[in-house]
Design a protein around this motif. Structure first.
Motif, PDB file in Angstrom:
ATOM      1  N   ASP A   1       0.859  -1.189   0.000  1.00  0.00           N
ATOM      2  CA  ASP A   1       0.000   0.000   0.000  1.00  0.00           C
ATOM      3  C   ASP A   1       0.895   1.239   0.000  1.00  0.00           C
ATOM      4  OD1 ASP A   1      -1.947   1.903   0.242  1.00  0.00           O
ATOM      5  OD2 ASP A   1      -3.007   0.896   1.878  1.00  0.00           O
ATOM      6  N   ALA A   2       0.809   2.039  -1.072  1.00  0.00           N
ATOM      7  CA  ALA A   2       1.607   3.259  -1.169  1.00  0.00           C
ATOM      8  C   ALA A   2       0.774   4.513  -0.951  1.00  0.00           C
ATOM      9  CB  ALA A   2       2.291   3.329  -2.539  1.00  0.00           C
ATOM     10  N   ASP A   3      -0.452   4.344  -0.471  1.00  0.00           N
ATOM     11  CA  ASP A   3      -1.328   5.493  -0.223  1.00  0.00           C
ATOM     12  C   ASP A   3      -1.236   5.860   1.251  1.00  0.00           C
ATOM     13  OD1 ASP A   3      -3.312   7.392  -0.007  1.00  0.00           O
ATOM     14  OD2 ASP A   3      -4.677   6.357  -1.367  1.00  0.00           O
ATOM     15  N   ARG A   4      -0.417   6.861   1.561  1.00  0.00           N
ATOM     16  CA  ARG A   4      -0.210   7.239   2.959  1.00  0.00           C
ATOM     17  C   ARG A   4      -1.383   8.024   3.537  1.00  0.00           C
ATOM     18  NH1 ARG A   4       5.368  10.244   2.210  1.00  0.00           N
ATOM     19  NH2 ARG A   4       4.496  10.505   0.114  1.00  0.00           N
TER      20      ARG A   4
ATOM     21  N   ALA B   1       2.914   2.260  12.176  1.00  0.00           N
ATOM     22  CA  ALA B   1       2.458   2.854  10.921  1.00  0.00           C
ATOM     23  C   ALA B   1       1.207   3.700  11.148  1.00  0.00           C
ATOM     24  CB  ALA B   1       2.173   1.776   9.891  1.00  0.00           C
ATOM     25  N   ALA B   2       0.275   3.184  11.936  1.00  0.00           N
ATOM     26  CA  ALA B   2      -0.980   3.893  12.145  1.00  0.00           C
ATOM     27  C   ALA B   2      -0.810   5.125  13.020  1.00  0.00           C
ATOM     28  CB  ALA B   2      -1.994   2.949  12.785  1.00  0.00           C
ATOM     29  N   SER B   3       0.184   5.121  13.901  1.00  0.00           N
ATOM     30  CA  SER B   3       0.339   6.229  14.843  1.00  0.00           C
ATOM     31  C   SER B   3       1.014   7.440  14.233  1.00  0.00           C
ATOM     32  CB  SER B   3       1.170   5.769  16.043  1.00  0.00           C
ATOM     33  OG  SER B   3       2.515   5.504  15.640  1.00  0.00           O
ATOM     34  N   GLY B   4       1.666   7.254  13.095  1.00  0.00           N
ATOM     35  CA  GLY B   4       2.371   8.364  12.475  1.00  0.00           C
ATOM     36  C   GLY B   4       3.852   8.369  12.774  1.00  0.00           C
ATOM     37  N   ALA B   5       4.335   7.404  13.553  1.00  0.00           N
ATOM     38  CA  ALA B   5       5.769   7.314  13.803  1.00  0.00           C
ATOM     39  C   ALA B   5       6.480   6.864  12.538  1.00  0.00           C
ATOM     40  CB  ALA B   5       6.035   6.311  14.934  1.00  0.00           C
ATOM     41  N   PRO B   6       7.683   7.382  12.278  1.00  0.00           N
ATOM     42  CA  PRO B   6       8.411   6.967  11.075  1.00  0.00           C
ATOM     43  C   PRO B   6       8.622   5.461  11.039  1.00  0.00           C
ATOM     44  CG  PRO B   6       9.452   8.884  12.070  1.00  0.00           C
ATOM     45  CD  PRO B   6       8.415   8.395  13.050  1.00  0.00           C
ATOM     46  N   VAL B   7       8.427   4.872   9.869  1.00  0.00           N
ATOM     47  CA  VAL B   7       8.635   3.441   9.687  1.00  0.00           C
ATOM     48  C   VAL B   7       9.881   3.254   8.824  1.00  0.00           C
ATOM     49  CG1 VAL B   7       7.673   1.292   8.785  1.00  0.00           C
ATOM     50  CG2 VAL B   7       6.189   2.951   9.894  1.00  0.00           C
ATOM     51  N   ARG B   8      10.896   2.663   9.378  1.00  0.00           N
ATOM     52  CA  ARG B   8      12.164   2.547   8.653  1.00  0.00           C
ATOM     53  C   ARG B   8      12.247   1.277   7.818  1.00  0.00           C
ATOM     54  NH1 ARG B   8      13.223   5.098  13.434  1.00  0.00           N
ATOM     55  NH2 ARG B   8      14.388   7.044  13.289  1.00  0.00           N
ATOM     56  N   GLU B   9      11.605   0.213   8.270  1.00  0.00           N
ATOM     57  CA  GLU B   9      11.647  -1.052   7.551  1.00  0.00           C
ATOM     58  C   GLU B   9      10.230  -1.529   7.270  1.00  0.00           C
ATOM     59  OE1 GLU B   9      14.274  -2.497   6.365  1.00  0.00           O
ATOM     60  OE2 GLU B   9      15.665  -1.066   7.256  1.00  0.00           O
TER      61      GLU B   9
ATOM     62  N   PRO C   1       3.041   3.089   5.493  1.00  0.00           N
ATOM     63  CA  PRO C   1       3.527   3.768   6.699  1.00  0.00           C
ATOM     64  C   PRO C   1       2.957   5.173   6.776  1.00  0.00           C
ATOM     65  CG  PRO C   1       5.160   3.959   4.986  1.00  0.00           C
ATOM     66  CD  PRO C   1       4.017   3.145   4.404  1.00  0.00           C
ATOM     67  N   ALA C   2       3.036   5.766   7.943  1.00  0.00           N
ATOM     68  CA  ALA C   2       2.668   7.168   8.104  1.00  0.00           C
ATOM     69  C   ALA C   2       3.864   7.884   8.725  1.00  0.00           C
ATOM     70  CB  ALA C   2       1.437   7.293   8.994  1.00  0.00           C
ATOM     71  N   GLY C   3       3.838   9.198   8.689  1.00  0.00           N
ATOM     72  CA  GLY C   3       4.897   9.951   9.342  1.00  0.00           C
ATOM     73  C   GLY C   3       6.204   9.966   8.591  1.00  0.00           C
ATOM     74  N   THR C   4       6.179   9.699   7.300  1.00  0.00           N
ATOM     75  CA  THR C   4       7.412   9.721   6.513  1.00  0.00           C
ATOM     76  C   THR C   4       7.339  10.835   5.478  1.00  0.00           C
ATOM     77  OG1 THR C   4       6.436   8.059   5.053  1.00  0.00           O
ATOM     78  CG2 THR C   4       7.922   7.259   6.747  1.00  0.00           C
ATOM     79  N   ASP C   5       8.469  11.519   5.268  1.00  0.00           N
ATOM     80  CA  ASP C   5       8.506  12.490   4.182  1.00  0.00           C
ATOM     81  C   ASP C   5       8.725  11.731   2.878  1.00  0.00           C
ATOM     82  OD1 ASP C   5      11.266  11.879   3.941  1.00  0.00           O
ATOM     83  OD2 ASP C   5      11.827  13.570   5.208  1.00  0.00           O
ATOM     84  N   ASP C   6       8.705  12.446   1.756  1.00  0.00           N
ATOM     85  CA  ASP C   6       8.784  11.782   0.458  1.00  0.00           C
ATOM     86  C   ASP C   6      10.079  10.996   0.284  1.00  0.00           C
ATOM     87  OD1 ASP C   6       6.316  12.706  -0.215  1.00  0.00           O
ATOM     88  OD2 ASP C   6       6.999  14.278  -1.577  1.00  0.00           O
TER      89      ASP C   6
END
Length: 205
Positions: A32-35, A52-60, A78-83
């Motif tokens: 899923d690429a729709d943030r 992912a749901a909380s908005g914390a950066p997801v690294r892996e 994931p949520a909380g990631t910049d482009d």
């Protein structure tokens, strides 16, 4: 990685992502690429990771197994990631040994550009109506501008596809998916349609 893209929300992208993931041979990773409006995990019936749901950066990537199809694994957005971070996340998913099919955000904006740029090829999905097809053609044009070939087009909620569709999108029509009652992906006619479409897709990772 094969991107599943469309010009408008509700065009059938998520259904097509999961339908093709089940129809393709071998183990497949559905991504899923729709943030902003993630729903692949919901349609697949899997949970979304808390981080992912909380908005914390997801690294892996954090993969979930599909509950009814052992060949498909689901990677919620994931949520909380910049482009830039999101593109690195997607490239990690693209580097997975499994074939990857990615559900893109609708439209031709910056959010949709990231997965289109990472993908090896794009399948554009649209219902058979003029405004949606025009938007699908814009999405296909953006993919080409990013250097990603458009493999073909899928017409959702229809049993026919006029020849003009291929000319408009600039790619062959891979097939049509009939309109069915929910849950759509359990219907034999829909599953058969995605198997026929999958047979026409070149081997893409």
């Amino acid at each position: 990685m094969l991107a599943i893209a469309g010009g408008k929300g509700g065009s059938g992208k998520t259904t097509t992502t999961l339908g093709l993931a089940s129809a393709l041979d071998g183990p497949v990773l559905a991504v899923d690429a729709d943030r902003d409006m993630p729903n692949l995990h919901t349609m697949a019936g899997v949970g979304r990771p808390v981080d992912a749901a909380s908005g914390a950066p997801v690294r892996e990537p954090s993969v979930r197994s599909h509950p009814t199809d052992s060949t498909v694994s689901v990677l919620p957005a994931p949520a909380g990631t910049d482009d830039d971070a999101f593109e690195r996340w997607l490239r990690t998913a693209a580097g997975d040994e499994r074939r990857a099919v990615v559900d893109c955000p609708a439209g031709a904006g910056p959010d949709a550009a990231v997965p289109l740029r990472v993908a090896d090829g794009v399948v554009v999905v649209s219902p058979l109506c003029a405004p949606a097809l025009r938007d699908a053609a814009k999405t296909a044009a953006m993919a080409r501008a990013l250097g990603t070939p458009v493999v073909g087009c899928v017409i959702s909620r229809s049993r026919v596809a006029p020849e003009a569709v291929s000319d408009l999108v600039g790619a062959p029509v891979l097939g049509t998916v009939p309109e069915e009652s929910s849950p759509v992906l359990t219907r034999p006619t829909v599953r058969a349609a995605y198997r026929r479409i999958a047979d026409k897709i070149p081997g893409k990772k």
